[in-house]
Design a protein around this motif. Sequence first.
Motif, PDB file in Angstrom:
ATOM      1  N   ILE A   1       0.876  -1.172   0.000  1.00  0.00           N
ATOM      2  CA  ILE A   1       0.000   0.000   0.000  1.00  0.00           C
ATOM      3  C   ILE A   1       0.918   1.228   0.000  1.00  0.00           C
ATOM      4  O   ILE A   1       2.028   1.176   0.528  1.00  0.00           O
ATOM      5  CB  ILE A   1      -0.919  -0.019   1.239  1.00  0.00           C
ATOM      6  N   ASP A   2       0.458   2.333  -0.577  1.00  0.00           N
ATOM      7  CA  ASP A   2       1.294   3.508  -0.801  1.00  0.00           C
ATOM      8  C   ASP A   2       2.049   3.986   0.440  1.00  0.00           C
ATOM      9  O   ASP A   2       3.234   4.264   0.381  1.00  0.00           O
ATOM     10  CB  ASP A   2       0.454   4.645  -1.375  1.00  0.00           C
ATOM     11  N   SER A   3       1.362   4.083   1.592  1.00  0.00           N
ATOM     12  CA  SER A   3       2.027   4.575   2.805  1.00  0.00           C
ATOM     13  C   SER A   3       3.089   3.582   3.277  1.00  0.00           C
ATOM     14  O   SER A   3       4.164   3.972   3.724  1.00  0.00           O
ATOM     15  CB  SER A   3       1.006   4.834   3.913  1.00  0.00           C
ATOM     16  N   ASP A   4       2.808   2.277   3.153  1.00  0.00           N
ATOM     17  CA  ASP A   4       3.796   1.266   3.510  1.00  0.00           C
ATOM     18  C   ASP A   4       4.999   1.337   2.575  1.00  0.00           C
ATOM     19  O   ASP A   4       6.143   1.167   3.002  1.00  0.00           O
ATOM     20  CB  ASP A   4       3.191  -0.142   3.448  1.00  0.00           C
ATOM     21  N   PHE A   5       4.736   1.586   1.301  1.00  0.00           N
ATOM     22  CA  PHE A   5       5.815   1.700   0.321  1.00  0.00           C
ATOM     23  C   PHE A   5       6.737   2.851   0.681  1.00  0.00           C
ATOM     24  O   PHE A   5       7.962   2.704   0.662  1.00  0.00           O
ATOM     25  CB  PHE A   5       5.250   1.906  -1.086  1.00  0.00           C
ATOM     26  N   LEU A   6       6.167   3.998   1.026  1.00  0.00           N
ATOM     27  CA  LEU A   6       6.981   5.164   1.379  1.00  0.00           C
ATOM     28  C   LEU A   6       7.793   4.898   2.639  1.00  0.00           C
ATOM     29  O   LEU A   6       8.949   5.307   2.741  1.00  0.00           O
ATOM     30  CB  LEU A   6       6.084   6.395   1.557  1.00  0.00           C
ATOM     31  N   THR A   7       7.210   4.189   3.604  1.00  0.00           N
ATOM     32  CA  THR A   7       7.926   3.841   4.834  1.00  0.00           C
ATOM     33  C   THR A   7       9.094   2.910   4.526  1.00  0.00           C
ATOM     34  O   THR A   7      10.214   3.123   5.002  1.00  0.00           O
ATOM     35  CB  THR A   7       6.974   3.150   5.838  1.00  0.00           C
ATOM     36  N   GLU A   8       8.837   1.896   3.709  1.00  0.00           N
ATOM     37  CA  GLU A   8       9.893   0.939   3.351  1.00  0.00           C
ATOM     38  C   GLU A   8      10.974   1.609   2.493  1.00  0.00           C
ATOM     39  O   GLU A   8      12.152   1.290   2.619  1.00  0.00           O
ATOM     40  CB  GLU A   8       9.300  -0.255   2.599  1.00  0.00           C
ATOM     41  N   LEU A   9      10.566   2.536   1.623  1.00  0.00           N
ATOM     42  CA  LEU A   9      11.531   3.258   0.802  1.00  0.00           C
ATOM     43  C   LEU A   9      12.443   4.106   1.679  1.00  0.00           C
ATOM     44  O   LEU A   9      13.656   4.184   1.448  1.00  0.00           O
ATOM     45  CB  LEU A   9      10.804   4.127  -0.225  1.00  0.00           C
ATOM     46  N   THR A  10      11.886   4.727   2.707  1.00  0.00           N
ATOM     47  CA  THR A  10      12.688   5.504   3.652  1.00  0.00           C
ATOM     48  C   THR A  10      13.703   4.604   4.335  1.00  0.00           C
ATOM     49  O   THR A  10      14.873   4.968   4.488  1.00  0.00           O
ATOM     50  CB  THR A  10      11.782   6.164   4.711  1.00  0.00           C
ATOM     51  N   ARG A  11      13.272   3.401   4.733  1.00  0.00           N
ATOM     52  CA  ARG A  11      14.188   2.449   5.366  1.00  0.00           C
ATOM     53  C   ARG A  11      15.316   2.038   4.422  1.00  0.00           C
ATOM     54  O   ARG A  11      16.463   1.921   4.835  1.00  0.00           O
ATOM     55  CB  ARG A  11      13.428   1.199   5.820  1.00  0.00           C
ATOM     56  N   LEU A  12      14.960   1.822   3.150  1.00  0.00           N
ATOM     57  CA  LEU A  12      15.983   1.470   2.158  1.00  0.00           C
ATOM     58  C   LEU A  12      17.018   2.582   2.009  1.00  0.00           C
ATOM     59  O   LEU A  12      18.221   2.330   1.970  1.00  0.00           O
ATOM     60  CB  LEU A  12      15.345   1.203   0.801  1.00  0.00           C
TER      61      LEU A  12
ATOM     62  N   ARG B   1      22.603   4.566   3.201  1.00  0.00           N
ATOM     63  CA  ARG B   1      23.147   5.924   3.361  1.00  0.00           C
ATOM     64  C   ARG B   1      24.668   5.936   3.200  1.00  0.00           C
ATOM     65  O   ARG B   1      25.228   6.780   2.510  1.00  0.00           O
ATOM     66  CB  ARG B   1      22.747   6.462   4.734  1.00  0.00           C
ATOM     67  N   THR B   2      25.355   4.975   3.824  1.00  0.00           N
ATOM     68  CA  THR B   2      26.818   4.979   3.772  1.00  0.00           C
ATOM     69  C   THR B   2      27.349   4.047   2.693  1.00  0.00           C
ATOM     70  O   THR B   2      28.257   4.404   1.952  1.00  0.00           O
ATOM     71  CB  THR B   2      27.402   4.571   5.133  1.00  0.00           C
ATOM     72  N   ILE B   3      26.800   2.846   2.603  1.00  0.00           N
ATOM     73  CA  ILE B   3      27.279   1.876   1.619  1.00  0.00           C
ATOM     74  C   ILE B   3      26.101   1.342   0.818  1.00  0.00           C
ATOM     75  O   ILE B   3      25.073   1.000   1.393  1.00  0.00           O
ATOM     76  CB  ILE B   3      27.994   0.692   2.308  1.00  0.00           C
ATOM     77  N   GLY B   4      26.272   1.274  -0.490  1.00  0.00           N
ATOM     78  CA  GLY B   4      25.228   0.721  -1.345  1.00  0.00           C
ATOM     79  C   GLY B   4      24.437   1.799  -2.056  1.00  0.00           C
ATOM     80  O   GLY B   4      24.707   2.992  -1.919  1.00  0.00           O
ATOM     81  N   SER B   5      23.448   1.352  -2.832  1.00  0.00           N
ATOM     82  CA  SER B   5      22.611   2.293  -3.566  1.00  0.00           C
ATOM     83  C   SER B   5      21.206   1.736  -3.699  1.00  0.00           C
ATOM     84  O   SER B   5      20.993   0.530  -3.590  1.00  0.00           O
ATOM     85  CB  SER B   5      23.203   2.571  -4.953  1.00  0.00           C
ATOM     86  N   VAL B   6      20.273   2.619  -3.941  1.00  0.00           N
ATOM     87  CA  VAL B   6      18.876   2.249  -4.143  1.00  0.00           C
ATOM     88  C   VAL B   6      18.538   2.519  -5.604  1.00  0.00           C
ATOM     89  O   VAL B   6      18.781   3.605  -6.110  1.00  0.00           O
ATOM     90  CB  VAL B   6      17.939   3.063  -3.222  1.00  0.00           C
ATOM     91  N   VAL B   7      17.990   1.513  -6.271  1.00  0.00           N
ATOM     92  CA  VAL B   7      17.589   1.654  -7.671  1.00  0.00           C
ATOM     93  C   VAL B   7      16.073   1.778  -7.712  1.00  0.00           C
ATOM     94  O   VAL B   7      15.363   0.932  -7.172  1.00  0.00           O
ATOM     95  CB  VAL B   7      18.049   0.431  -8.495  1.00  0.00           C
TER      96      VAL B   7
ATOM     97  N   VAL C   1       5.788   1.552  -9.491  1.00  0.00           N
ATOM     98  CA  VAL C   1       7.011   2.077  -8.899  1.00  0.00           C
ATOM     99  C   VAL C   1       7.705   0.938  -8.169  1.00  0.00           C
ATOM    100  O   VAL C   1       7.105   0.299  -7.313  1.00  0.00           O
ATOM    101  CB  VAL C   1       6.715   3.229  -7.903  1.00  0.00           C
ATOM    102  N   ARG C   2       8.955   0.689  -8.535  1.00  0.00           N
ATOM    103  CA  ARG C   2       9.737  -0.367  -7.895  1.00  0.00           C
ATOM    104  C   ARG C   2      11.008   0.227  -7.316  1.00  0.00           C
ATOM    105  O   ARG C   2      11.588   1.144  -7.896  1.00  0.00           O
ATOM    106  CB  ARG C   2      10.128  -1.437  -8.907  1.00  0.00           C
ATOM    107  N   ALA C   3      11.436  -0.327  -6.174  1.00  0.00           N
ATOM    108  CA  ALA C   3      12.691   0.095  -5.556  1.00  0.00           C
ATOM    109  C   ALA C   3      13.416  -1.135  -5.049  1.00  0.00           C
ATOM    110  O   ALA C   3      12.790  -2.085  -4.577  1.00  0.00           O
ATOM    111  CB  ALA C   3      12.431   1.065  -4.416  1.00  0.00           C
ATOM    112  N   SER C   4      14.748  -1.113  -5.162  1.00  0.00           N
ATOM    113  CA  SER C   4      15.546  -2.250  -4.717  1.00  0.00           C
ATOM    114  C   SER C   4      16.918  -1.782  -4.284  1.00  0.00           C
ATOM    115  O   SER C   4      17.465  -0.825  -4.827  1.00  0.00           O
ATOM    116  CB  SER C   4      15.694  -3.260  -5.857  1.00  0.00           C
ATOM    117  N   ASP C   5      17.483  -2.492  -3.299  1.00  0.00           N
ATOM    118  CA  ASP C   5      18.867  -2.239  -2.897  1.00  0.00           C
ATOM    119  C   ASP C   5      19.761  -3.400  -3.307  1.00  0.00           C
ATOM    120  O   ASP C   5      20.893  -3.507  -2.877  1.00  0.00           O
ATOM    121  CB  ASP C   5      18.975  -1.972  -1.401  1.00  0.00           C
ATOM    122  N   GLY C   6      19.245  -4.281  -4.136  1.00  0.00           N
ATOM    123  CA  GLY C   6      19.975  -5.456  -4.568  1.00  0.00           C
ATOM    124  C   GLY C   6      19.524  -6.708  -3.840  1.00  0.00           C
ATOM    125  O   GLY C   6      19.566  -7.800  -4.375  1.00  0.00           O
ATOM    126  N   LYS C   7      19.071  -6.552  -2.609  1.00  0.00           N
ATOM    127  CA  LYS C   7      18.577  -7.682  -1.820  1.00  0.00           C
ATOM    128  C   LYS C   7      17.077  -7.575  -1.610  1.00  0.00           C
ATOM    129  O   LYS C   7      16.337  -8.505  -1.860  1.00  0.00           O
ATOM    130  CB  LYS C   7      19.285  -7.719  -0.464  1.00  0.00           C
TER     131      LYS C   7
END
Length: 108
Positions: free
Chosen positions: A4-15, A20-26, A57-63
């Motif tokens: 759901i949209d609000s859950d997605f935004l929360t999870e995206l913030t966590r990603l 923040r220091t190592i890795g990237s979000v696609v 809308v999809r987001a991933s950090d590789g894992k």
Amino acid sequence: SDLIDSDFLTELTRLFQKCRTIGSVVITLKKYDGRTKPVPRKGHPETYEPADNKCLVRASDGKTRISTCVVMTTDVFVLQAYSNLLRAHMDGLKKKDKKSKSKKTKAT
């Protein structure tokens, strides 16, 4: 997994915070017509008309992979929250090296 949209935004913030220091979000955005079956081949009649303009809308950090579907006409507040979230976490972007660009133009 579809969120759901609000859950997605929360999870995206966590990603973003996790990477923040190592890795990237696609993040990818794609026009989505709501179909779960493939588009028919040429020669077959096309009778499907989507009701709304949707965006996948999809987001991933590789894992971890998260996704949501946004209706462009009605989910204005979700899109505003999404853009604010992107602005808040885009401070770690690397600047392009301008020197390498000028060397290439001189060589040609």
